[in-house]
Design a protein around this motif. Structure first.
Motif, PDB file in Angstrom:
ATOM      1  N   ARG A  54      -3.879   5.378   4.483  1.00  0.00           N
ATOM      2  CA  ARG A  54      -3.602   5.363   3.379  1.00  0.00           C
ATOM      3  C   ARG A  54      -3.107   4.278   2.182  1.00  0.00           C
ATOM      4  O   ARG A  54      -2.433   3.969   2.481  1.00  0.00           O
ATOM      5  N   MET A  55      -3.427   4.649   1.169  1.00  0.00           N
ATOM      6  CA  MET A  55      -3.426   3.494   0.142  1.00  0.00           C
ATOM      7  C   MET A  55      -2.469   4.819  -0.944  1.00  0.00           C
ATOM      8  O   MET A  55      -2.824   5.903  -1.170  1.00  0.00           O
ATOM      9  N   ASP A  56      -1.631   3.711  -1.845  1.00  0.00           N
ATOM     10  CA  ASP A  56      -1.186   4.569  -2.494  1.00  0.00           C
ATOM     11  C   ASP A  56      -2.131   4.023  -3.778  1.00  0.00           C
ATOM     12  O   ASP A  56      -2.591   3.024  -3.971  1.00  0.00           O
ATOM     13  N   PRO A  57      -2.228   5.319  -5.064  1.00  0.00           N
ATOM     14  CA  PRO A  57      -3.447   4.745  -5.745  1.00  0.00           C
ATOM     15  C   PRO A  57      -2.944   3.863  -6.482  1.00  0.00           C
ATOM     16  O   PRO A  57      -3.569   2.725  -7.143  1.00  0.00           O
ATOM     17  N   ILE A  58      -1.819   3.774  -6.797  1.00  0.00           N
ATOM     18  CA  ILE A  58      -0.571   2.400  -7.748  1.00  0.00           C
ATOM     19  C   ILE A  58      -1.374   1.475  -7.856  1.00  0.00           C
ATOM     20  O   ILE A  58      -1.817  -0.085  -8.171  1.00  0.00           O
ATOM     21  N   ASP A  59      -0.874   1.186  -6.099  1.00  0.00           N
ATOM     22  CA  ASP A  59      -1.195  -0.538  -5.491  1.00  0.00           C
ATOM     23  C   ASP A  59      -2.620  -0.514  -5.842  1.00  0.00           C
ATOM     24  O   ASP A  59      -2.978  -1.825  -5.367  1.00  0.00           O
ATOM     25  N   LEU A  60      -3.068   0.198  -5.301  1.00  0.00           N
ATOM     26  CA  LEU A  60      -4.618   0.009  -5.305  1.00  0.00           C
ATOM     27  C   LEU A  60      -5.026  -0.239  -6.297  1.00  0.00           C
ATOM     28  O   LEU A  60      -5.943  -1.573  -6.736  1.00  0.00           O
ATOM     29  N   GLN A  62      -3.080  -1.449  -8.818  1.00  0.00           N
ATOM     30  CA  GLN A  62      -2.887  -3.191  -9.516  1.00  0.00           C
ATOM     31  C   GLN A  62      -3.667  -4.318  -8.432  1.00  0.00           C
ATOM     32  O   GLN A  62      -3.661  -5.286  -9.183  1.00  0.00           O
TER      33      GLN A  62
END
Length: 99
Positions: A54-60, A62
């Motif tokens: 699972r990835m945080d959309p903001i991290d993706l 960036q």
């Protein structure tokens, strides 16, 4: 073919390949019945054995943004013949205007 619960990687690959082979079959055929069953078996195997982090959309965003800017800069150079510096200066100006 008689399909059972998928327990091995080899069976998973075989089932996934078969799904792509019979994806556009005619209704009321044995292949249509097979197509009704196989995706459920494949999904069940994937849910149990394949972990997708699972990835945080903001991290993706960036992480991807620098790569996208590099690709845009390369395209800009090819299309306009100008240097990367002009592209980056224009990008900075656009960023300031949007703030």
């Amino acid at each position: 073919m008689d399909w059972k619960v998928i327990k091995t990687e080899a069976a998973y690959r075989k089932a996934a390949k078969r799904v792509t082979e019979i994806f556009q079959v005619v209704e009321d055929t044995p292949e249509a019945d097979e197509l009704a069953l196989l995706p459920a078996l494949v999904k069940d195997y994937e849910d149990k054995h394949i972990k997708i982090p699972r990835m945080d959309p903001i991290d993706l965003i960036q992480r991807e943004r620098p790569q996208q800017c590099a690709r845009l800069a390369d395209l800009f150079i090819v299309l306009t013949g100008q240097s990367r510096r002009y592209f980056l200066e224009g990008l900075k100006r656009m960023t300031k205007l949007n703030q």
